[in-house]
Design an enzyme around this catalytic site. Sequence first.
Site, short mmCIF file in Angstrom:
data_model
loop_
_atom_site.label_atom_id
_atom_site.label_comp_id
_atom_site.label_asym_id
_atom_site.label_seq_id
_atom_site.Cartn_x
_atom_site.Cartn_y
_atom_site.Cartn_z
N ASP A 1 39.26 49.25 34.05
CA ASP A 1 38.53 48.81 32.87
C ASP A 1 38.88 47.34 32.62
O ASP A 1 40.07 46.98 32.56
CB ASP A 1 38.92 49.66 31.65
CG ASP A 1 38.04 49.38 30.45
OD1 ASP A 1 36.97 50.00 30.37
OD2 ASP A 1 38.43 48.54 29.62
N GLU B 1 31.95 48.31 31.51
CA GLU B 1 32.87 47.53 32.32
C GLU B 1 33.84 48.41 33.09
O GLU B 1 34.87 47.95 33.58
CB GLU B 1 33.66 46.56 31.43
CG GLU B 1 34.67 47.20 30.50
CD GLU B 1 34.07 47.72 29.20
OE1 GLU B 1 34.84 47.96 28.27
OE2 GLU B 1 32.82 47.87 29.12
#
Length: 382
Positions: free
Chosen positions: A259, A302
């Site tokens: 992440d 993301e």
Amino acid sequence: MLTLAKKMQHLVDLIVVKSPVSDKEERVRLNHYVWVTFMMLPITLIAGAYHASVRNYALTFLIVLFSAYLVTTLFLIAKTRKTYLLYFVSNVIFTVLMIYLLYHADFDASMILWLFTYPLGTIFLFGNRIGFMWSCVLLAIVMVFFIWVPHVDHAYDLAFKIRFCFSYLAIAFITSWIEYYRHRYQHESEANREALLAEQSLLKEEIHRRTLLEEELHYLAQTDMLTKLYNRRHFLNCAHKEFIRAKRYGYDLAFALLDVDHFKHINDSLGHPVGDVVLQTLGEYCVSQVRDTDIVGRLGGEELAFLLLHVNEEKAKEKMEHLRIALSRLRITYAQGIEPLNITASIGVASITSEVQSFEDLYLRADKKLYEAKSAGRNCVR
């Protein structure tokens, strides 16, 4: 007979193929000419031998001349494009031979019957129009001989002359009709063949186009268009299959979640286009840092996922740590004259153990480790 005909056609093809003529119709005529030559040679040789034995030397000379010319033309075929000249010269010699036979009807009245072969040969060679015209020319000469050449006139009675003329015309008409329909059928067959080939070509193009379209659709169905990584659905399908295979055969398998730290801040402060550049660069870089056998996908936003085959948890953490350090040093240029962007990432890693019974369990473990990495201050591997 069929075997002999096939061998003869093979020999004819060997002669015709050497001709420089490229026109299809002319090659057909050339094929006919060679066949007529081969059929006439034994007939002329036998007839020449017979007339030589009865001392009819003039007729024997014409027959030998005709045979010699036919044999010579077989060698000339490979050297000339004007093959029609060969046909006309041979036909002129043949016509003279027929007129000679007719002129000497008082010597042997039955020789006139050879004239029935004339329309067969000329129409077969020249086609229905020109061949029929030549046949009519010879018939006109015969009628002149019947009327104005006394010894020919006396050799046959009126009934025979009428029957001969009508029989000759009937043979010419029937042969011309057959040749017309043969020629028409050949042209229709050739047109149908060309249409079929054109249709096959279009079909191949359509198949190729559809194949490319299917490949493109297949690619779109499994690819995230922004990062060019596997999309969530395809990645999870592959991960499920690999998990089942790893459990069955007992090999190591590690799953990692990555992440990007503070990605929302990048979108909010620099704009979503810059965020897209970050994700694109991140996707390309991550693929370059793993093995070809490893699977990388974008699960959403993301968050990226890694499936590392034949790798235990310790080795997977080591690999992900190298990736984390490399990403922290990566400089992302998104606009000219602006300082390149630096990013960091938090990574959670889990591997197959006896307690992990499904891929969902493995996913939850990796997701828990990811939250541990974020809670530990981000930019680390757990």
